[in-house]
Write a protein that holds these residues in place. Structure first.
Motif, PDB file in Angstrom:
ATOM      1  N   LYS A  34      19.165 -16.850 -52.336  1.00  0.00           N
ATOM      2  CA  LYS A  34      19.840 -16.012 -53.334  1.00  0.00           C
ATOM      3  C   LYS A  34      18.825 -15.235 -54.168  1.00  0.00           C
ATOM      4  N   LYS A  35      17.745 -15.893 -54.567  1.00  0.00           N
ATOM      5  CA  LYS A  35      16.699 -15.218 -55.352  1.00  0.00           C
ATOM      6  C   LYS A  35      16.065 -14.079 -54.561  1.00  0.00           C
ATOM      7  N   GLN A  36      15.816 -14.315 -53.275  1.00  0.00           N
ATOM      8  CA  GLN A  36      15.225 -13.273 -52.424  1.00  0.00           C
ATOM      9  C   GLN A  36      16.163 -12.082 -52.317  1.00  0.00           C
ATOM     10  N   GLU A  37      17.454 -12.334 -52.199  1.00  0.00           N
ATOM     11  CA  GLU A  37      18.439 -11.261 -52.077  1.00  0.00           C
ATOM     12  C   GLU A  37      18.519 -10.431 -53.352  1.00  0.00           C
ATOM     13  N   ASN A  38      18.279 -11.066 -54.485  1.00  0.00           N
ATOM     14  CA  ASN A  38      18.372 -10.372 -55.767  1.00  0.00           C
ATOM     15  C   ASN A  38      17.062  -9.718 -56.193  1.00  0.00           C
ATOM     16  N   SER A  43       9.116  -4.704 -56.653  1.00  0.00           N
ATOM     17  CA  SER A  43       8.146  -5.782 -56.872  1.00  0.00           C
ATOM     18  C   SER A  43       7.615  -6.357 -55.556  1.00  0.00           C
ATOM     19  N   SER A  44       8.217  -5.971 -54.435  1.00  0.00           N
ATOM     20  CA  SER A  44       7.771  -6.517 -53.155  1.00  0.00           C
ATOM     21  C   SER A  44       6.886  -5.561 -52.364  1.00  0.00           C
ATOM     22  N   ILE A  45       6.650  -4.340 -52.886  1.00  0.00           N
ATOM     23  CA  ILE A  45       5.796  -3.402 -52.157  1.00  0.00           C
ATOM     24  C   ILE A  45       4.385  -3.411 -52.738  1.00  0.00           C
ATOM     25  N   SER A  46       3.440  -2.915 -51.937  1.00  0.00           N
ATOM     26  CA  SER A  46       2.038  -2.927 -52.347  1.00  0.00           C
ATOM     27  C   SER A  46       1.768  -1.880 -53.431  1.00  0.00           C
ATOM     28  N   GLU A  47       0.618  -1.992 -54.055  1.00  0.00           N
ATOM     29  CA  GLU A  47       0.207  -1.037 -55.089  1.00  0.00           C
ATOM     30  C   GLU A  47       0.068   0.364 -54.490  1.00  0.00           C
TER      31      GLU A  47
END
Length: 79
Positions: A34-38, A43-47
């Protein structure tokens, strides 16, 4: 309409199943899912990816855009 009924049926099936779970490790796995889905994709892509997105937004705001036909010319060999 049938797809909506299938979705509702699956949800009810999951709710019933969840109500019977006693194993905390299984519950924690579900909570993690559930946390991953939300999670926000930003915040999950690189700089580097963030900088590329920001540059693209700045270019768009400045009117530095190519038409669809120009993009097709540039990238036609990959399309």
């Amino acid at each position: 309409m049938k797809a909506e009924l299938n979705i509702q049926s699956k949800k009810l099936e999951l709710i019933q199943w969840l109500s019977t779970i006693e194993d905390m490790s299984v519950l924690n796995k579900i909570i993690d899912l559930k946390k991953q889905e939300n999670q926000d994709w930003w915040s999950s892509i690189s700089e580097n990816e963030k900088q590329a997105v920001e540059k693209g937004l700045q270019d768009a705001e400045a009117g530095k855009l190519n038409s669809h036909s120009k993009a097709r010319q540039l990238y036609d060999k990959w399309l």
